[in-house]
Design an enzyme around this catalytic site. Sequence first.
Site, PDB file in Angstrom:
ATOM      1  N   GLY A   1      10.102  -0.413  24.592  1.00  0.00           N
ATOM      2  CA  GLY A   1       9.534   0.618  24.074  1.00  0.00           C
ATOM      3  C   GLY A   1       8.144   0.552  23.428  1.00  0.00           C
TER       4      GLY A   1
ATOM      5  N   CYS B   1      -2.852  10.307  -1.235  1.00  0.00           N
ATOM      6  CA  CYS B   1      -2.852  10.050  -2.807  1.00  0.00           C
ATOM      7  C   CYS B   1      -2.045   8.615  -3.186  1.00  0.00           C
ATOM      8  CB  CYS B   1      -2.508  11.318  -3.565  1.00  0.00           C
ATOM      9  SG  CYS B   1      -2.834  11.098  -5.352  1.00  0.00           S
TER      10      CYS B   1
END
Length: 466
Positions: free
Chosen positions: A321, A394
């Site tokens: 993949g 944040c």
Amino acid sequence: MTHTHMAGDIHANVAAPGPQWLQRPQDVNAVDPALWSHTSKRSESGELTIGGLGVTEIVETTQTPVYVMDEEDFRSRAQAFATAFEGWRVFYAAKAFLCRGVARWAFQEGLGIDVASGGELATVLSAGVDPAVLGLHGNNKSVDELELAITSGVGRIIVDSLDEIDRLEQLCQQHGCRAQVMVRVTAGVEAHTHEYIATAHEDQKFGFSIANGQALVAMVRCHVSPSLDLLGIHSHIGSQIFATHGFEVAARRTMKLMAQFHSATGQHLPELDLGGGFGIRYTSQDSPATPDQLATDLREIVEHEARGHQMAVPTMSIEPGRAVVGPSGTALYTVGTVKVVDLDGGAQRVYVSVDGGMSDNIRPALYAAEYSAALVSRSSQAEPVLCRVVGKHCESGDILVRDVFLPGDIRPGDILGVPASGAYSRSMASNYNHATKPPVVAVRDGELTTLLRRETLEDLLGLDVG
């Protein structure tokens, strides 16, 4: 002097920041072809082009952040695996990155597709891919997922527990059909990768243990079922793996298990899947094998084990993949702020903040994955400086590229490119801080096509029924 910290080297007191393998570049404008997709190159003006399009034009069309998928690169890598492993079945692991366009590319290049959820299965089916070339994974498949698989004609279901075998058998009886299955086993291999992406050691959630006999019990259970056709064994040892030593151990143990099954039942199992997890180059320290090298080594391993057990070589499968789609994708960001921070011992670190972050690439925060980056919107004559590329979220751990040399005149408005962003970036993206997920665009021969559009605030608010 370096002092380790329980939270990792990000918090260590260092006199000279930066890993030892990272070398100061002689040319800060150079683009290492080993890190970037096949069509990526610098123009005369110093701008990076991908698929014949300059990044400035791409960003004017799409804004940033954006994932740029090099279609020619993806197809060539898919072809390389199909050619190198001729005679084997090659399944594209959709979890690395999936949309309908990419599913069609993989199918058109002769690959099957491995899906790991009902959502992935529905996406691939909606792309018009033949369900006979699909495989369904998952350690806790729901009744709805299993039902979709058997009613749509999925070629193989990789069973992961006795509970799932019971559910699948009941569904087959209800629908008057049979299901072709493979039994996922844990081969007890300690793959040399991060523990979060190692999947064949004993203490983890996937598969049936070979060591304690669970695998053989599950195989016999499927063999005697009136509703299931047992195709063979499935093994997967982990991800971002560079050496084939782990596959050698896995092949030895799974083929020994096939011999034990023959002794117990008198039946030969026709198929063996060794999984995927082949590594790619994220930084200059990575040295992945080519498909040809992998094919040569894996063929030799399997043939040797077959001779040892006096059995025919089974029909073999692999599931790349990341190795197909990872190098094909480049993430583009716009620099927002540049900040110089003083460190202990008189050193400094340059923080380059961009308009994305851990919401569009969680891997560095999740397991300290390393990436590279470059200024791609222009060339620079400035001296290189050691930088840390961070996001806007944040979290102090919101780091995209921990250490990279960028031009000393890096400034707001510049476009940064992060190569090898095609796998496990958009597919693991989140809406943390209510960020909207970036779009994915394909480029080829100077043309741009949207594969996944950018999420909007209206999309987010549309989910909020409060």
